[in-house]
Design a protein around this motif. Structure first.
Motif, PDB file in Angstrom:
ATOM      1  N   MET A  94     -13.605  17.471  46.236  1.00 26.08           N
ATOM      2  CA  MET A  94     -13.830  16.129  45.694  1.00 26.08           C
ATOM      3  C   MET A  94     -15.000  16.107  44.715  1.00 26.08           C
ATOM      4  SD  MET A  94     -13.056  13.492  48.853  1.00 26.08           S
ATOM      5  CE  MET A  94     -14.268  14.240  49.952  1.00 26.08           C
ATOM      6  N   GLY A  95     -16.050  16.878  44.994  1.00 18.67           N
ATOM      7  CA  GLY A  95     -17.167  16.950  44.064  1.00 18.67           C
ATOM      8  C   GLY A  95     -16.762  17.571  42.739  1.00 18.67           C
ATOM      9  N   THR A  96     -15.934  18.624  42.816  1.00 14.47           N
ATOM     10  CA  THR A  96     -15.446  19.268  41.597  1.00 14.47           C
ATOM     11  C   THR A  96     -14.540  18.340  40.806  1.00 14.47           C
ATOM     12  OG1 THR A  96     -15.547  21.424  42.709  1.00 14.47           O
ATOM     13  CG2 THR A  96     -14.214  21.276  40.701  1.00 14.47           C
ATOM     14  N   LEU A  97     -13.644  17.642  41.492  1.00 17.61           N
ATOM     15  CA  LEU A  97     -12.742  16.698  40.818  1.00 17.61           C
ATOM     16  C   LEU A  97     -13.514  15.537  40.201  1.00 17.61           C
ATOM     17  CD1 LEU A  97      -9.742  16.537  43.319  1.00 17.61           C
ATOM     18  CD2 LEU A  97      -9.856  17.746  41.122  1.00 17.61           C
ATOM     19  N   ASN A  98     -14.607  15.152  40.821  1.00 19.77           N
ATOM     20  CA  ASN A  98     -15.431  14.077  40.280  1.00 19.77           C
ATOM     21  C   ASN A  98     -15.974  14.455  38.895  1.00 19.77           C
ATOM     22  OD1 ASN A  98     -16.979  11.698  40.138  1.00 19.77           O
ATOM     23  ND2 ASN A  98     -18.717  12.662  41.169  1.00 19.77           N
ATOM     24  N   VAL A  99     -16.477  15.678  38.782  1.00 18.95           N
ATOM     25  CA  VAL A  99     -16.994  16.150  37.497  1.00 18.95           C
ATOM     26  C   VAL A  99     -15.853  16.360  36.505  1.00 18.95           C
ATOM     27  CG1 VAL A  99     -18.272  17.994  36.344  1.00 18.95           C
ATOM     28  CG2 VAL A  99     -18.962  17.229  38.626  1.00 18.95           C
TER      29      VAL A  99
ATOM     30  N   PHE B 207     -24.657  12.205  41.061  1.00 22.16           N
ATOM     31  CA  PHE B 207     -25.891  12.215  40.278  1.00 22.16           C
ATOM     32  C   PHE B 207     -25.701  13.044  39.011  1.00 22.16           C
ATOM     33  CE2 PHE B 207     -29.853  14.486  39.247  1.00 22.16           C
ATOM     34  CZ  PHE B 207     -30.653  13.409  38.900  1.00 22.16           C
ATOM     35  N   PHE B 208     -24.986  14.156  39.138  1.00 29.12           N
ATOM     36  CA  PHE B 208     -24.729  15.034  38.003  1.00 29.12           C
ATOM     37  C   PHE B 208     -23.919  14.315  36.929  1.00 29.12           C
ATOM     38  CE2 PHE B 208     -22.060  18.332  35.975  1.00 29.12           C
ATOM     39  CZ  PHE B 208     -23.056  19.115  35.417  1.00 29.12           C
ATOM     40  N   VAL B 209     -22.912  13.561  37.337  1.00 27.33           N
ATOM     41  CA  VAL B 209     -22.096  12.808  36.383  1.00 27.33           C
ATOM     42  C   VAL B 209     -22.940  11.755  35.678  1.00 27.33           C
ATOM     43  CG1 VAL B 209     -20.206  11.131  36.199  1.00 27.33           C
ATOM     44  CG2 VAL B 209     -19.885  13.237  37.497  1.00 27.33           C
ATOM     45  N   SER B 210     -23.842  11.119  36.409  1.00 27.78           N
ATOM     46  CA  SER B 210     -24.702  10.110  35.785  1.00 27.78           C
ATOM     47  C   SER B 210     -25.613  10.753  34.734  1.00 27.78           C
ATOM     48  CB  SER B 210     -25.538   9.389  36.845  1.00 27.78           C
ATOM     49  OG  SER B 210     -26.491  10.257  37.432  1.00 27.78           O
TER      50      SER B 210
ATOM     51  N   PHE C 168     -23.546  18.960  47.933  1.00 26.69           N
ATOM     52  CA  PHE C 168     -22.865  19.210  46.671  1.00 26.69           C
ATOM     53  C   PHE C 168     -22.035  18.002  46.256  1.00 26.69           C
ATOM     54  CE2 PHE C 168     -18.965  20.470  44.480  1.00 26.69           C
ATOM     55  CZ  PHE C 168     -19.467  21.170  43.396  1.00 26.69           C
ATOM     56  N   PHE C 169     -21.335  17.421  47.215  1.00 29.09           N
ATOM     57  CA  PHE C 169     -20.505  16.248  46.923  1.00 29.09           C
ATOM     58  C   PHE C 169     -21.360  15.077  46.447  1.00 29.09           C
ATOM     59  CE2 PHE C 169     -18.596  12.277  48.637  1.00 29.09           C
ATOM     60  CZ  PHE C 169     -17.542  12.186  47.748  1.00 29.09           C
ATOM     61  N   VAL C 170     -22.460  14.826  47.128  1.00 30.34           N
ATOM     62  CA  VAL C 170     -23.351  13.734  46.739  1.00 30.34           C
ATOM     63  C   VAL C 170     -23.993  14.025  45.387  1.00 30.34           C
ATOM     64  CG1 VAL C 170     -25.430  12.459  47.364  1.00 30.34           C
ATOM     65  CG2 VAL C 170     -23.783  13.092  49.141  1.00 30.34           C
TER      66      VAL C 170
ATOM     67  N   ARG D 149     -13.015  14.833  36.371  1.00 29.31           N
ATOM     68  CA  ARG D 149     -12.513  13.537  35.925  1.00 29.31           C
ATOM     69  C   ARG D 149     -13.359  12.988  34.789  1.00 29.31           C
ATOM     70  NH1 ARG D 149     -13.336   7.894  39.073  1.00 29.31           N
ATOM     71  NH2 ARG D 149     -12.261   6.534  37.611  1.00 29.31           N
ATOM     72  N   TYR D 150     -14.660  13.139  34.902  1.00 30.82           N
ATOM     73  CA  TYR D 150     -15.529  12.663  33.831  1.00 30.82           C
ATOM     74  C   TYR D 150     -15.279  13.424  32.538  1.00 30.82           C
ATOM     75  CZ  TYR D 150     -19.556  12.243  30.857  1.00 30.82           C
ATOM     76  OH  TYR D 150     -20.352  12.065  29.759  1.00 30.82           O
ATOM     77  N   GLN D 151     -15.169  14.745  32.635  1.00 25.79           N
ATOM     78  CA  GLN D 151     -14.968  15.554  31.435  1.00 25.79           C
ATOM     79  C   GLN D 151     -13.648  15.205  30.746  1.00 25.79           C
ATOM     80  OE1 GLN D 151     -18.504  17.121  31.167  1.00 25.79           O
ATOM     81  NE2 GLN D 151     -16.886  17.682  29.779  1.00 25.79           N
ATOM     82  N   ASN D 152     -12.586  14.998  31.535  1.00 21.51           N
ATOM     83  CA  ASN D 152     -11.296  14.625  30.956  1.00 21.51           C
ATOM     84  C   ASN D 152     -11.375  13.253  30.292  1.00 21.51           C
ATOM     85  OD1 ASN D 152     -10.138  17.003  31.835  1.00 21.51           O
ATOM     86  ND2 ASN D 152      -9.377  16.119  33.741  1.00 21.51           N
ATOM     87  N   SER D 153     -12.102  12.339  30.911  1.00 21.01           N
ATOM     88  CA  SER D 153     -12.260  11.000  30.348  1.00 21.01           C
ATOM     89  C   SER D 153     -13.045  11.054  29.044  1.00 21.01           C
ATOM     90  CB  SER D 153     -12.975  10.093  31.360  1.00 21.01           C
ATOM     91  OG  SER D 153     -13.154   8.802  30.842  1.00 21.01           O
ATOM     92  N   LEU D 154     -14.063  11.913  28.997  1.00 16.74           N
ATOM     93  CA  LEU D 154     -14.860  12.059  27.779  1.00 16.74           C
ATOM     94  C   LEU D 154     -14.005  12.590  26.635  1.00 16.74           C
ATOM     95  CD1 LEU D 154     -17.706  12.058  26.426  1.00 16.74           C
ATOM     96  CD2 LEU D 154     -17.924  14.431  27.208  1.00 16.74           C
ATOM     97  N   SER D 155     -13.219  13.611  26.914  1.00 17.42           N
ATOM     98  CA  SER D 155     -12.368  14.196  25.876  1.00 17.42           C
ATOM     99  C   SER D 155     -11.324  13.203  25.382  1.00 17.42           C
ATOM    100  CB  SER D 155     -11.674  15.457  26.416  1.00 17.42           C
ATOM    101  OG  SER D 155     -12.619  16.442  26.781  1.00 17.42           O
ATOM    102  N   GLN D 156     -10.761  12.431  26.305  1.00 15.65           N
ATOM    103  CA  GLN D 156      -9.747  11.450  25.924  1.00 15.65           C
ATOM    104  C   GLN D 156     -10.339  10.365  25.036  1.00 15.65           C
ATOM    105  OE1 GLN D 156      -6.444  11.712  26.575  1.00 15.65           O
ATOM    106  NE2 GLN D 156      -6.241   9.971  25.189  1.00 15.65           N
ATOM    107  N   CYS D 157     -11.534   9.924  25.352  1.00 12.11           N
ATOM    108  CA  CYS D 157     -12.174   8.885  24.544  1.00 12.11           C
ATOM    109  C   CYS D 157     -12.516   9.400  23.153  1.00 12.11           C
ATOM    110  CB  CYS D 157     -13.426   8.375  25.249  1.00 12.11           C
ATOM    111  SG  CYS D 157     -13.072   7.260  26.614  1.00 12.11           S
ATOM    112  N   GLU D 158     -12.890  10.668  23.051  1.00 15.86           N
ATOM    113  CA  GLU D 158     -13.156  11.246  21.733  1.00 15.86           C
ATOM    114  C   GLU D 158     -11.882  11.290  20.899  1.00 15.86           C
ATOM    115  OE1 GLU D 158     -16.976  14.195  22.303  1.00 15.86           O
ATOM    116  OE2 GLU D 158     -14.981  14.976  22.724  1.00 15.86           O
TER     117      GLU D 158
END
Length: 241
Positions: free
Chosen positions: A16-21, A194-197, A188-190, A23-32
């Motif tokens: 879940m921690g890996t998917l959290n990061v 913070f890493f995504v923020s 790691f999950f928690v 998900r953000y990266q995929n969202s960033l690329s899509q918005c670009e």
């Protein structure tokens, strides 16, 4: 009843921690792709404009000085990351010769070593491309070689910037990955949130007073074109039409 010490729960925290990061990266690329400004996009565009400026002014000395400074800083990052990679591999070799109980630790440190190696590789290749650009400038300006044009130099410069970006991004990933062997799966999950923020703040574009990743930034673009709304990782920000 499962507890935080249950193997399946611990594995779920890592996934879940890996998917959290991710998900953000995929969202960033899509918005670009949708035309939303990000810090990476601004850096890429600035490199193209810089190459155009150098060709227009033909200030080759200035260009070489800028490239020299960039190569020096990128090489320093590559050397530092490679040193960290060497230390990590040494630790992995030590774990591999220890008791079977240390196998989990060996697995936990493998992602750290992988991200460090990818980071060092990207930094090194970025510096290599910038070194080539120093030779490309006069050749492209004189049109003495077929296929060597200003567009070629721009594309190489953009590729170098992409490699530098991913070098830094993989270094960040290594920082997150090291939380797993040091503090455990739950930490790691928690930490992934913070890493995504932190990544949201790093990727936030400057120069607009809009809501970006939940924060407000100043808009210094007086003649800004009409904008459309785009969603980036649960936040709504403005992008050009």
């Amino acid at each position: 009843r499962q507890s935080f010490g249950h193997p399946w729960t611990r594995a779920a925290c890592i996934v879940m921690g890996t998917l959290n990061v991710e998900r953000y990266q995929n969202s960033l690329s899509q918005c670009e792709k949708n035309g939303v400004r990000t810090w990476r996009g601004i850096l890429i565009q600035s490199r193209r404009e810089w190459v155009k400026h150098v060709f227009e002014t033909q200030d080759w000395l200035y260009a070489i000085q800028v490239l020299r400074n960039s190569i020096s800083s990128t090489t320093f990052l590559a050397t530092t990351v490679l040193t960290l990679f060497t230390l990590t591999v040494g630790h992995l070799l030590k774990l591999s010769t220890s008791s079977p109980d240390e196998v989990l630790k060996l697995v936990q440190f493998c992602p750290v070593a992988t991200f460090l190696l990818k980071s060092a590789f990207n930094f090194s290749l970025s510096a290599r491309l910038m070194n080539h650009i120093g030779f490309f400038f006069p050749v492209a300006a004189s049109n003495s070689m077929r296929g060597m044009t200003q567009s070629t130099v721009e594309n190489v410069m953009v590729k170098s910037e992409y490699l530098q970006f991913f070098g830094k991004r993989h270094l960040y990933y290594a920082g997150l990955a090291v939380v797993w062997p040091i503090a455990g799966e739950v930490a790691f999950f928690v930490s992934s949130f913070f890493f995504v923020s932190v990544l949201k703040d790093v990727d936030r574009p400057p120069g607009r007073r809009v809501e970006v990743f939940g924060s407000t930034v100043d808009d210094k673009d007086v003649d800004r074109p009409p904008a459309r709304r785009a969603e980036l990782f649960g936040s709504t920000i403005d992008g050009p039409r």
